[in-house]
Design an enzyme around this catalytic site. Structure first.
Site, PDB file in Angstrom:
ATOM      1  N   HIS A 127       0.861  -1.182   0.000  1.00  0.00           N
ATOM      2  CA  HIS A 127       0.000   0.000   0.000  1.00  0.00           C
ATOM      3  C   HIS A 127       0.906   1.244   0.000  1.00  0.00           C
ATOM      4  CE1 HIS A 127      -2.822   2.923   1.823  1.00  0.00           C
ATOM      5  NE2 HIS A 127      -3.792   2.120   1.453  1.00  0.00           N
ATOM      6  N   ASP A 204       3.155  -4.509   8.235  1.00  0.00           N
ATOM      7  CA  ASP A 204       1.959  -3.691   8.076  1.00  0.00           C
ATOM      8  C   ASP A 204       0.762  -4.632   8.249  1.00  0.00           C
ATOM      9  OD1 ASP A 204      -0.327  -2.565   7.026  1.00  0.00           O
ATOM     10  OD2 ASP A 204       0.605  -1.843   5.181  1.00  0.00           O
ATOM     11  N   GLN A 207      -4.359  -5.161   7.040  1.00  0.00           N
ATOM     12  CA  GLN A 207      -5.312  -6.179   6.574  1.00  0.00           C
ATOM     13  C   GLN A 207      -5.133  -7.501   7.318  1.00  0.00           C
ATOM     14  OE1 GLN A 207      -7.737  -5.465   4.542  1.00  0.00           O
ATOM     15  NE2 GLN A 207      -6.997  -3.505   3.775  1.00  0.00           N
ATOM     16  N   LYS A 230     -10.565  -0.947  10.477  1.00  0.00           N
ATOM     17  CA  LYS A 230     -10.767  -2.100   9.586  1.00  0.00           C
ATOM     18  C   LYS A 230     -11.138  -3.347  10.389  1.00  0.00           C
ATOM     19  CE  LYS A 230      -7.265  -0.488   6.316  1.00  0.00           C
ATOM     20  NZ  LYS A 230      -7.992   0.037   5.185  1.00  0.00           N
ATOM     21  N   CYS A 370      -4.707   2.359  -3.695  1.00  0.00           N
ATOM     22  CA  CYS A 370      -3.459   2.897  -3.108  1.00  0.00           C
ATOM     23  C   CYS A 370      -2.276   1.974  -3.380  1.00  0.00           C
ATOM     24  CB  CYS A 370      -3.597   3.162  -1.612  1.00  0.00           C
ATOM     25  SG  CYS A 370      -4.835   4.390  -1.223  1.00  0.00           S
TER      26      CYS A 370
HETATM   27  N1  7TS Z   1      -1.695  -0.920   4.582  1.00  0.00           N
HETATM   28  C1  7TS Z   1      -2.606  -1.692   3.992  1.00  0.00           C
HETATM   29  C2  7TS Z   1      -2.249  -3.084   3.572  1.00  0.00           C
HETATM   30  C3  7TS Z   1      -3.905  -1.195   3.796  1.00  0.00           C
HETATM   31  O1  7TS Z   1      -4.817  -1.968   3.227  1.00  0.00           O
HETATM   32  C4  7TS Z   1      -4.220   0.120   4.201  1.00  0.00           C
HETATM   33  C5  7TS Z   1      -5.566   0.737   3.939  1.00  0.00           C
HETATM   34  C6  7TS Z   1      -3.228   0.860   4.845  1.00  0.00           C
HETATM   35  C7  7TS Z   1      -1.979   0.309   5.008  1.00  0.00           C
HETATM   36  C8  7TS Z   1      -3.497   2.225   5.375  1.00  0.00           C
HETATM   37  O2  7TS Z   1      -4.386   2.154   6.439  1.00  0.00           O
HETATM   38  P1  7TS Z   1      -4.945   3.483   7.099  1.00  0.00           P
HETATM   39  O3  7TS Z   1      -5.895   3.012   8.136  1.00  0.00           O
HETATM   40  O4  7TS Z   1      -3.769   4.206   7.652  1.00  0.00           O
HETATM   41  O5  7TS Z   1      -5.607   4.254   5.997  1.00  0.00           O
HETATM   42  N2  7TS Z   1      -6.223   0.199   2.826  1.00  0.00           N
HETATM   43  C9  7TS Z   1      -7.329   0.721   2.229  1.00  0.00           C
HETATM   44  C10 7TS Z   1      -7.947   0.098   1.149  1.00  0.00           C
HETATM   45  O6  7TS Z   1      -7.594  -0.959   0.668  1.00  0.00           O
HETATM   46  N3  7TS Z   1      -8.972   0.851   0.753  1.00  0.00           N
HETATM   47  O7  7TS Z   1      -9.049   1.924   1.536  1.00  0.00           O
HETATM   48  C11 7TS Z   1      -8.015   1.868   2.450  1.00  0.00           C
END
Ligand code: 7TS
Length: 421
Positions: A127, A204, A207, A230, A370
């Site tokens: 990401h 990370d 997910q 999430k 992303c």
């Molecule tokens: N890493 C992964 C693997 C992710 O899926 C996401 C968010 C992030 C980092 C960032 O997370 P955040 O909470 O800091 O935003 N992924 C997604 C997505 O797949 N669609 O919207 C956000």
């Protein structure tokens, strides 16, 4: 595969008020869980109780409300730490989200420790939030970024990890599960090889934590980043787990209240870990909601959650394969993937797929997720992505497949120039 404890999905669904909504005249089919999950009433109530009954700032007042809020905030830290297998809650720093957690390592550890010749290793499926911070660190320190390559199915090419680890690797930062392809990555093996090469490991878990039973000790990582939103929790709160000695050695990221021990006009000393990294009033309600979210997941059992999602995904992949002109990305072996299915329909832009699905009440995401460099590698403008969670049903998977047949029908008519019936 038989679940250790199977999920009672119909009962679970009653905990999520939003799932009762109708969208465009149809029952909502929410399949955008990789972006954010829905929230159960237990989490909504915990946040509401804080604001309604004991709202006060933490760690400062000596009055009853402040003490109650502080206890709830610190209890939440303990619950969240335990959820990922961390025995010491002081190793868990509350942040805004995964993105901020990764940036905290980039600012607090990497900028202080890296120099020209040093190497940061990430994979091709990361990401942006696990790529851009390292590009910025490389720009500021003279370090370089190397990549773990992918196999045609979107799994890590482990030989390329070994190559990337040669000469100068200091940090390996990879996702536990891909948000774009659904691949579950072999983070334990990555950590083993990285440590052998003398590099630290950041996982990370954006997910991973919501969907896989996670034990950071078994994983062997030095840092673990994840977001509450999430995993049934609120937005605006996340966490960074860090190895105690590393957190001790790190520089604070933000300066201000709460993160100090003593202050003079010209200098200051830092508070102890984790407060050193939590400047200013934290998201107290968010942390309490995060605690309630992990209580909720624990009560269901994460192995059962994972089994349900993998079985549902296998069922969905099978049914989707029957849709004419579909291309599904990611590993074919559904044991190697979580509940994320990225796909394209031949001749239809993923945005159009998403829009037509929405008209039938089915919420998915379309775009680059992303992961723009990965999309470029795959030579697609983006994908349509359905992502499951613990409350999704087989009927909802059927509704997705049905709606995709509608998409095909619409585009078939558009292509043939005939009016729609
Ligand atoms: N890493 C992964 C693997 C992710 O899926 C996401 C968010 C992030 C980092 C960032 O997370 P955040 O909470 O800091 O935003 N992924 C997604 C997505 O797949 N669609 O919207 C956000």
């Amino acid at each position: 595969m038989i679940a250790v404890k199977s999920l009672d999905v119909q009962t679970i669904r009653k905990d999520f008020p939003i799932l009762g909504r109708r969208i465009n005249g149809r029952p909502l089919v929410y399949l955008d869980n990789a972006a954010t999950s829905q929230k159960p009433v237990q989490v909504i109530d915990a946040i509401s109780a804080y604001y309604g009954l004991y709202n006060a700032n933490v760690h400062r007042g000596l009055h009853t409300l402040s003490e109650e809020a502080t206890v709830a905030f610190e209890e939440a830290r303990e619950k969240v730490a335990r959820f990922i297998g961390a025995s010491d809650p002081s190793c868990l720093v509350f942040t805004r989200n995964t993105t901020e957690s990764i940036n905290l390592v980039a600012y607090g550890w990497a900028r202080k420790n890296l120099k020209p010749g040093d190497v940061i290793v990430v994979s091709h499926l990361e990401h942006h939030s696990n790529l851009i911070p390292w590009q910025m660190v490389a720009r500021d320190t003279g370090a370089t970024v190397r990549f773990i390559l992918l196999t045609p199915e979107g799994t890590f090419d482990m030989d390329s990890l070994d190559e990337a680890l040669q000469d100068g690797a200091r940090l390996v930062s990879v996702s536990q599960m891909s948000n774009a392809l659904g691949t579950i990555n072999p983070v334990e093996e990555v950590a083993r090889r990285a440590h052998e090469a003398g590099a630290l490991v950041l996982v990370d878990g954006a997910q991973g934590a919501p969907h896989l039973k996670t034990d950071i000790r078994a994983m062997g990582c030095d840092f673990y980043a994840f977001s509450a939103h999430k995993m049934c929790g609120p937005t605006g709160i996340g966490a960074l787990y860090g190895h105690p000695a590393l957190l001790e050695s790190m520089e604070p990221f933000l300066g201000g209240g709460d993160m100090i021990s003593h202050v003079w006009f010209d200098r200051a000393t830092w508070n102890e870990v984790p407060y050193k990294f939590e400047a200013g009033t934290p998201d107290i309600a968010g942390a309490i909601g995060f605690g309630a979210a992990v209580d909720y997941l624990n009560a269901l059992d994460m192995e059962a959650v994972c089994d349900h999602e993998q079985e549902l995904t296998a069922y969905a992949v099978n049914a989707l394969s029957e849709v004419e002109g579909i291309r599904i990305y990611g590993p074919k072996d559904t044991r190697l993937r979580g509940g994320v299915i990225s796909f394209n329909l031949e001749g239809v832009h993923p945005h159009d797929v998403s829009q037509i699905l929405d008209s039938e009440g089915v919420a998915i995401r379309a775009g680059h997720h992303c992961c723009e460099p990965l999309m470029r590698l795959m030579e697609v403008p983006g994908t349509a992505r359905a992502s499951f969670y613990l409350y999704n049903t087989y009927e909802e998977s059927d509704a997705l497949v049905q709606a995709l047949h509608s998409v095909r029908k619409v585009f078939h008519h558009v292509a043939s120039g005939r009016p729609l019936p």
